[in-house]
Design a protein around this motif. Structure first.
Motif, PDB file in Angstrom:
ATOM      1  N   THR A   5      27.784   0.620   5.351  1.00 53.01           N
ATOM      2  CA  THR A   5      28.025  -0.609   4.611  1.00 53.01           C
ATOM      3  C   THR A   5      28.318  -0.284   3.153  1.00 53.01           C
ATOM      4  N   ASP A   9      22.768  -4.330  -2.030  1.00 51.65           N
ATOM      5  CA  ASP A   9      21.637  -5.241  -1.813  1.00 51.65           C
ATOM      6  C   ASP A   9      20.684  -5.056  -2.991  1.00 51.65           C
ATOM      7  N   HIS A  12      17.072  -3.740  -2.614  1.00 48.87           N
ATOM      8  CA  HIS A  12      16.738  -2.406  -2.121  1.00 48.87           C
ATOM      9  C   HIS A  12      15.755  -1.703  -3.059  1.00 48.87           C
ATOM     10  N   THR A  13      14.903  -0.932  -2.441  1.00 48.38           N
ATOM     11  CA  THR A  13      14.079  -0.029  -3.229  1.00 48.38           C
ATOM     12  C   THR A  13      14.943   1.149  -3.637  1.00 48.38           C
ATOM     13  N   LYS A  14      14.386   2.006  -4.481  1.00 47.92           N
ATOM     14  CA  LYS A  14      15.148   3.189  -4.897  1.00 47.92           C
ATOM     15  C   LYS A  14      15.492   4.063  -3.691  1.00 47.92           C
ATOM     16  N   ALA A  15      14.541   4.194  -2.781  1.00 44.51           N
ATOM     17  CA  ALA A  15      14.783   5.027  -1.603  1.00 44.51           C
ATOM     18  C   ALA A  15      15.869   4.418  -0.720  1.00 44.51           C
ATOM     19  N   GLN A  16      15.833   3.081  -0.563  1.00 44.11           N
ATOM     20  CA  GLN A  16      16.866   2.409   0.234  1.00 44.11           C
ATOM     21  C   GLN A  16      18.234   2.493  -0.423  1.00 44.11           C
ATOM     22  N   ALA A  17      18.258   2.350  -1.748  1.00 48.03           N
ATOM     23  CA  ALA A  17      19.533   2.457  -2.477  1.00 48.03           C
ATOM     24  C   ALA A  17      20.094   3.870  -2.374  1.00 48.03           C
ATOM     25  N   ALA A  19      19.539   5.989   0.093  1.00 46.62           N
ATOM     26  CA  ALA A  19      20.015   6.168   1.473  1.00 46.62           C
ATOM     27  C   ALA A  19      21.359   5.499   1.674  1.00 46.62           C
ATOM     28  N   MET A  20      21.510   4.306   1.071  1.00 43.97           N
ATOM     29  CA  MET A  20      22.795   3.620   1.174  1.00 43.97           C
ATOM     30  C   MET A  20      23.907   4.424   0.513  1.00 43.97           C
ATOM     31  N   GLN A  22      24.031   7.628   0.043  1.00 44.54           N
ATOM     32  CA  GLN A  22      24.333   8.781   0.898  1.00 44.54           C
ATOM     33  C   GLN A  22      25.261   8.375   2.056  1.00 44.54           C
TER      34      GLN A  22
END
Length: 278
Positions: A5, A9, A12-17, A19-20, A22
């Motif tokens: 995607t 968002d 998102h947390t830092k980890a989610q951001a 991962a996105m 990447q």
């Protein structure tokens, strides 16, 4: 499949951001490769369709895909480029444009120059009657074994745009003493022959005369008609044609300007393209 995607968002947390990010970088690196189209599209987006083995790009309205090419064969073949066959590439009269492989191109060049069936390369010496390579034409226009003795032998008529080469093989006369073979040009504007030119020194009877001589631009308007070539001895001189705009339409070969018969031999005529007379 390497697709992701591209929609941010803010929740998102830092980890989610991370991962996105990447996932996005991986998708960009692979050209959004996958068996199905990316779910999120934008104009100009690249998609490597792994199912169709094709490279595609999203169109400007962002409502469809344009196929740029295929890699199904193991190499990339651009879409929309006409691929010429070997027969099309070899056809000198074809007006079809397209891409060719190096192998087909080499075969086409070979065909144009010397391959059997190719149109004759008119820029090089070739039999005057040859149209295509291997068509059987050899330029022979006189053969004593077919015609018998003749006092004079005339060449075929010359055409504008060509210069000519005359090859005489085994021309003989019988009798006593020595004679010189001669050649004359027929002046188109006056309807008569020019003075005879000697092709060699004296030749003994029953001695085969072999020569190749170039007929110098007979169709180019000039006050002179000349010849040059390989001769065993003697001098070759130039005929005066009696005007500055004279052209020669054929040549005539004889012994000593026709004082005895030609009793053996063959004669061939060759030509090549020139761009002075037409």
């Amino acid at each position: 499949m390497t697709q992701a995607t591209y929609l941010l968002d803010t929740g998102h947390t830092k980890a989610q951001a991370f991962a996105m990010l990447q996932g996005v970088l991986s998708a960009i690196q692979s050209g959004n490769a996958g068996a199905t189209p990316p779910a999120e599209t934008a104009a100009g987006m690249i998609w490597v369709d792994t199912d169709a083995r094709a490279l595609k790009m999203r169109n400007v309205p962002n409502n469809g895909w344009i196929t740029l090419g295929s890699f199904a064969s193991g190499t990339f073949v651009p879409a929309g480029v006409n691929q010429l066959t070997e027969a099309q590439a070899k056809d000198a009269f074809s007006d079809i444009y397209g891409a060719v492989t190096g192998q087909i191109l080499a075969a086409a060049i070979d065909a144009r120059v010397r391959a059997t069936g190719a149109p004759v390369n008119e820029a090089v010496w070739h039999p005057y009657d040859m149209v295509r390579v291997g068509d059987g034409a050899d330029g022979l226009f006189w053969d004593h074994s077919l015609t018998g003795n003749q006092r004079y032998v005339q060449t075929p008529d010359f055409e504008d745009g060509y210069e000519y080469m005359l090859r005489i093989m085994g021309m003989e006369w019988h009798g006593y003493g020595n004679k010189r073979p001669t050649i004359k040009g027929f002046i188109e504007q006056t309807g008569r022959y020019a003075s005879a030119m000697a092709m060699a020194g004296d030749v003994e009877p029953s001695t085969g005369f072999h020569v190749m001589i170039r007929l110098l631009f007979p169709r180019v308007p000039s006050p002179f008609f000349g010849i040059e070539g390989k001769i065993p001895s003697g001098q070759i001189r130039t005929s005066t044609l009696g005007g500055n705009d004279r052209t020669v339409s054929r040549a005539e070969i004889s012994w000593a300007d026709g004082d005895t018969d030609i009793r053996a031999g063959k004669m061939y005529l060759y030509r090549r393209r020139e761009y002075i007379s037409g």
